[in-house]
Write an enzyme that holds these catalytic residues in place. Structure first.
Site, PDB file in Angstrom:
ATOM      1  N   GLU A 181      52.893  59.767 -44.477  1.00  0.00           N
ATOM      2  CA  GLU A 181      52.379  61.080 -44.893  1.00  0.00           C
ATOM      3  C   GLU A 181      51.538  61.748 -43.798  1.00  0.00           C
ATOM      4  O   GLU A 181      50.350  62.008 -43.988  1.00  0.00           O
ATOM      5  CB  GLU A 181      51.575  60.945 -46.183  1.00  0.00           C
ATOM      6  CG  GLU A 181      52.442  60.544 -47.369  1.00  0.00           C
ATOM      7  CD  GLU A 181      51.681  60.511 -48.688  1.00  0.00           C
ATOM      8  OE1 GLU A 181      50.438  60.500 -48.663  1.00  0.00           O
ATOM      9  OE2 GLU A 181      52.343  60.489 -49.739  1.00  0.00           O
ATOM     10  N   GLU A 331      58.115  56.772 -52.640  1.00  0.00           N
ATOM     11  CA  GLU A 331      57.017  56.299 -53.495  1.00  0.00           C
ATOM     12  C   GLU A 331      57.028  57.095 -54.789  1.00  0.00           C
ATOM     13  O   GLU A 331      57.228  58.317 -54.768  1.00  0.00           O
ATOM     14  CB  GLU A 331      55.654  56.540 -52.833  1.00  0.00           C
ATOM     15  CG  GLU A 331      55.411  55.790 -51.558  1.00  0.00           C
ATOM     16  CD  GLU A 331      54.024  56.100 -50.968  1.00  0.00           C
ATOM     17  OE1 GLU A 331      53.178  56.679 -51.670  1.00  0.00           O
ATOM     18  OE2 GLU A 331      53.816  55.769 -49.800  1.00  0.00           O
ATOM     19  N   TRP A 339      44.002  59.340 -57.908  1.00  0.00           N
ATOM     20  CA  TRP A 339      43.312  60.374 -57.125  1.00  0.00           C
ATOM     21  C   TRP A 339      43.264  61.725 -57.837  1.00  0.00           C
ATOM     22  O   TRP A 339      42.871  62.728 -57.255  1.00  0.00           O
ATOM     23  CB  TRP A 339      43.970  60.514 -55.746  1.00  0.00           C
ATOM     24  CG  TRP A 339      45.468  60.442 -55.764  1.00  0.00           C
ATOM     25  CD1 TRP A 339      46.225  59.336 -55.528  1.00  0.00           C
ATOM     26  CD2 TRP A 339      46.390  61.502 -56.056  1.00  0.00           C
ATOM     27  NE1 TRP A 339      47.559  59.634 -55.646  1.00  0.00           N
ATOM     28  CE2 TRP A 339      47.693  60.959 -55.965  1.00  0.00           C
ATOM     29  CE3 TRP A 339      46.252  62.849 -56.379  1.00  0.00           C
ATOM     30  CZ2 TRP A 339      48.843  61.712 -56.202  1.00  0.00           C
ATOM     31  CZ3 TRP A 339      47.396  63.597 -56.612  1.00  0.00           C
ATOM     32  CH2 TRP A 339      48.669  63.028 -56.517  1.00  0.00           C
ATOM     33  N   GLU A 379      42.257  51.651 -53.376  1.00  0.00           N
ATOM     34  CA  GLU A 379      43.194  52.112 -54.410  1.00  0.00           C
ATOM     35  C   GLU A 379      43.394  51.104 -55.549  1.00  0.00           C
ATOM     36  O   GLU A 379      44.496  50.990 -56.102  1.00  0.00           O
ATOM     37  CB  GLU A 379      44.524  52.471 -53.744  1.00  0.00           C
ATOM     38  CG  GLU A 379      44.369  53.647 -52.800  1.00  0.00           C
ATOM     39  CD  GLU A 379      45.642  53.978 -52.036  1.00  0.00           C
ATOM     40  OE1 GLU A 379      46.073  53.132 -51.234  1.00  0.00           O
ATOM     41  OE2 GLU A 379      46.197  55.053 -52.245  1.00  0.00           O
TER      42      GLU A 379
HETATM   43  C1  GLA Z   1      50.316  58.147 -50.950  1.00  0.00           C
HETATM   44  C2  GLA Z   1      50.365  57.071 -49.882  1.00  0.00           C
HETATM   45  C3  GLA Z   1      50.253  55.682 -50.423  1.00  0.00           C
HETATM   46  C4  GLA Z   1      49.265  55.615 -51.564  1.00  0.00           C
HETATM   47  C5  GLA Z   1      49.689  56.593 -52.636  1.00  0.00           C
HETATM   48  C6  GLA Z   1      48.843  56.538 -53.891  1.00  0.00           C
HETATM   49  O1  GLA Z   1      51.521  58.586 -51.354  1.00  0.00           O
HETATM   50  O2  GLA Z   1      51.530  57.165 -49.110  1.00  0.00           O
HETATM   51  O3  GLA Z   1      49.843  54.840 -49.363  1.00  0.00           O
HETATM   52  O4  GLA Z   1      48.005  55.953 -51.098  1.00  0.00           O
HETATM   53  O5  GLA Z   1      49.579  57.878 -52.102  1.00  0.00           O
HETATM   54  O6  GLA Z   1      49.221  57.543 -54.815  1.00  0.00           O
END
Ligand code: GLA
Length: 692
Positions: A181, A331, A339, A379
């Site tokens: 990301e 994902e 979050w 997390e």
């Molecule tokens: C993002 C990140 C992951 C994780 C997720 C949690 O998409 O790529 O590493 O932090 O968020 O929602």
């Protein structure tokens, strides 16, 4: 048969317990670059470095029992791979990959560059990211590096090279994810120097920059490129702020390619290289980022746990459009995120719905994030397949059900892609330019886009979202909701599309500015106003709605434009009612036939009911018909076609069962279909005979 197939069948022969359904169905011969991988990957982010090695076998067995065939590993594990500068330790990763292989898993390796180790940032603090206010990031989080740092890129290239050398020919490694990301820009000295070089390349001379940005305004004139400040926000010239986005897009694209260039010669051509992106991310131009990547991959999270299926579907369609190709869902959440302001879990059934929605929109993979929460770390509250005790969470059976279904449906899904007769144009430039000067605080370009998309998707049951430069010949109808930035070449291509018989619809604020965010000298839609035979006389931000009457009727809010027909053959489809106001009686929607094609301009942000009426008439005029007639709005319908097959997917996003009028030739192939209905929160799929 590919290597992977051979290896997996060998594993079955050795009694390694790959489920029978998988063994029979997951390795169709495919004429694609990735001939070895199953048509649908289902899996999870697994971080073996966070767990004692004795636990790995149990985890992998549980993954297999969940129906997973894929793990994504290694992203973020830099401090384990290179504990000190230049000292590499891949032995643990060798063992983790070997263990995954013993369990029949495909492996996606993430390069760990989103999380530089402490030794690196301590010894070379100049690689750390600096925010717009000049504050330098520290260690402990992630993405704390500068995207322009040459030294950081050297380290990235090195670790990516080491990984590619070691695993580039491993048949289980089906793909590579660069970083994680990417997004936050940096304002450090190297970034400023890169900005100046970028502007020089873009404009050639500083005079040209001055001209395009109209720097006579407020004494902004620059004598040299190195006088130009680097800013993302604030009271700056819109030309500068739009070019900042261009700069960030180019820099992130090159940051990713820095690793791709190092890896390509070292890895098998059958393995893909991608990066994972976020929803509606305004940070950089995702079409540009994907030009030299093999496929698109993204991370789909339902922040509040209350999915709006149409809005979420639009994001899938945008990701498909990055390469106009199927993509990976890299994902998604096993229930909830950690979050959001309130991290509500999806309702029972919705995790499965969301997986099938991704597939209906073109995903060839569904990977969950994450497998199990660690004892500590940022997390721990995030949804996971297992709990902290290493036992399945209540969501696990639903995920297992999803994985089993997707694996069963894989032979049908193989070589198919979402079908659509309608395309919508998404322009990052336009989105940015609107956001820079909204003129009405509520003119959210994504909301405006989604309001157009919603009735089109529901009624047409298939919409592609593509870049304004895409080849549009295959689409009957092309809708550009707010194509504010419109270049001459784009306008020429759109005109050619219309002249060849296409139906083009422009929404409010279209054709107003060029790609330096300067106003076109002619009124909207600028370079398309001659083709339209009409122009926007004036635009108005609205604090109260106005009426719309004519071929469609209802209300418009937030934005309305008064359109003046110039050519005689322009037809006014609707006018405003605005007693005592500027807009009263003025044209709101106009259209003009051009040969067998047409161009239509919609000057107002219509309310949902009026937008739905408009969509009905636009689709009818363009000859677009739905696959399933009269489907309830809770029922999402998608068609995947290709390889001589057509597959209908029906997803019930509602809390009650819904009738589904099957089209002629539809044969049930699986899912929650009984008595002519799709169950509440259910999914059903059908074959539709041969592809056209
Ligand atoms: C993002 C990140 C992951 C994780 C997720 C949690 O998409 O790529 O590493 O932090 O968020 O929602």
């Amino acid at each position: 048969m590919g290597l992977w197939a051979g290896r997996a069948l060998l594993a079955v022969a050795l009694g390694m317990g790959i489920p029978a359904a998988l063994a029979q169905t997951r390795f169709p011969e495919r004429a694609t670059a990735f001939a070895d991988k199953p048509a649908v990957a289902v899996g999870v982010a697994w971080y073996p470095e966070q767990w004692p090695e004795e636990r790995w076998e149990t985890d992998l067995r549980l993954m297999r029992e969940t129906g997973f065939n894929t793990v994504r590993i290694a992203e973020f594990a830099w401090s384990r791979m290179e504990p000190e500068e230049g000292r590499f330790d891949f032995a643990w990763l060798d063992r983790a990959i070997a263990a995954a292989k013993r369990h029949g898993m495909m492996v996606v390796i993430g390069t760990p560059t989103a999380a530089p180790p402490a030794w690196l940032t301590q010894k070379y603090p100049e690689v750390l990211r600096v925010d717009e206010n000049g504050a330098r990031a520290g260690h402990g989080g992630r993405r704390h590096f500068s995207f322009a740092s040459a030294r950081y890129r050297d380290f990235c290239r090195q670790i990516a090279t080491e990984l590619a050398k070691r695993y580039g020919h491993d048949p289980a490694v089906v793909g590579w994810q660069i970083d994680n990301e990417v997004g936050p820009p940096s304002f450090d000295e190297e970034s400023v120097a890169a900005w100046h070089a970028f502007l020089q390349k873009r404009y050639g001379t500083v005079d040209e920059l001055n001209r395009r940005w109209t720097t006579e305004y407020w004494s902004q004139h620059y004598n040299s490129f190195d006088q130009v400040p680097l800013h993302a926000t604030g009271q700056q010239n819109p030309g500068l702020l739009l070019d900042f986005k261009h700069f960030v897009s180019a820099t992130w694209t090159d940051y990713v390619q820095n690793q791709v260039r190092a890896m390509r010669p070292l890895i098998d051509a059958r393995a893909f290289i991608t990066t994972n992106t976020m929803f509606w991310n305004a940070g950089f131009d995702h079409f540009q980022m994907h030009q030299d990547l093999d496929l698109a991959a993204w991370d789909n999270y339902i922040q509040e746990g209350r999915p709006d299926w149409v809005a979420n579907g639009a994001n899938h369609d945008l990701v498909r459009g990055y390469k106009q190709h199927n993509f990976w869902l890299m994902e998604t959440q096993p229930g909830r995120v950690d979050w959001a302001p309130v991290n509500r879990a999806l309702d029972p059934g919705q995790v499965r719905e969301m997986a099938w929605q991704a597939v209906a929109h073109g995903a060839d993979a569904v990977l969950y994030w994450q497998w199990r929460p660690t004892a500590n770390g940022q997390e721990t509250y995030h949804g996971a397949v297992l709990g902290q005790d290493g036992q399945p969470n209540p969501i696990q059976p639903e995920i297992a059900h999803t994985a089993t279904d997707l694996t069963r449906a894989a032979p049908l899904l193989a070589d198919t892609a979402p079908a659509a007769d309608v395309a919508m144009l998404f322009s990052y430039d336009s989105r940015w330019a609107i956001d820079l000067q909204r003129h009405h605080k509520d003119f959210d370009p994504i909301k405006a886009f989604t309001d157009f998309y919603r009735p089109l998707r529901v009624q047409a049951q298939g919409v592609h979202i593509v870049a304004p430069e895409a080849d549009l010949a295959r689409y009957r109808l092309v809708v550009a909701p707010n194509l504010m930035v419109l270049t001459e070449p784009q306008a020429k291509a759109l005109e050619a599309y219309v002249r060849a018989g296409g139906h083009l619809v422009l929404g409010p604020r279209s054709g107003m500015r060029d790609d330096a965010d300067a106003l076109w000298p002619q009124r909207q839609p600028g370079p398309l106003s001659n083709l339209l035979g009409a122009r926007v006389a004036q635009y108005y931000a609205l604090d109260e709605s106005v009426g719309i009457t004519g071929a469609v009727s209802g209300k418009a809010a937030i934005w309305a434009e008064d359109i003046t027909p110039v050519a005689r053959d322009v037809q006014v489809l609707a006018t405003y009612t605005d007693k005592g106001g500027w807009l009263d009686g003025k044209p709101a929607i106009v259209t003009r036939k051009v040969g067998r094609g047409s161009i239509t301009y919609v000057g107002a942000w219509l309310d949902p009911a009026t937008m739905a009426q408009l969509a009905t008439s636009l689709l009818a005029d363009a000859g677009v018909t739905p696959t399933v007639a009269g489907a309830d709005p809770d029922l999402e319908i998608g068609v995947r076609a290709g390889g001589g097959k057509r597959l209908l997917i029906a997803i019930n996003h509602g809390k009650t069962a819904h009738a589904l009028a099957l089209p002629a030739g539809a044969t049930p192939a699986g899912g929650d279909w009984a008595d002519g209905q799709v169950a509440a929160h259910g999914v059903a799929w059908f074959t539709l005979g041969r592809d056209k």
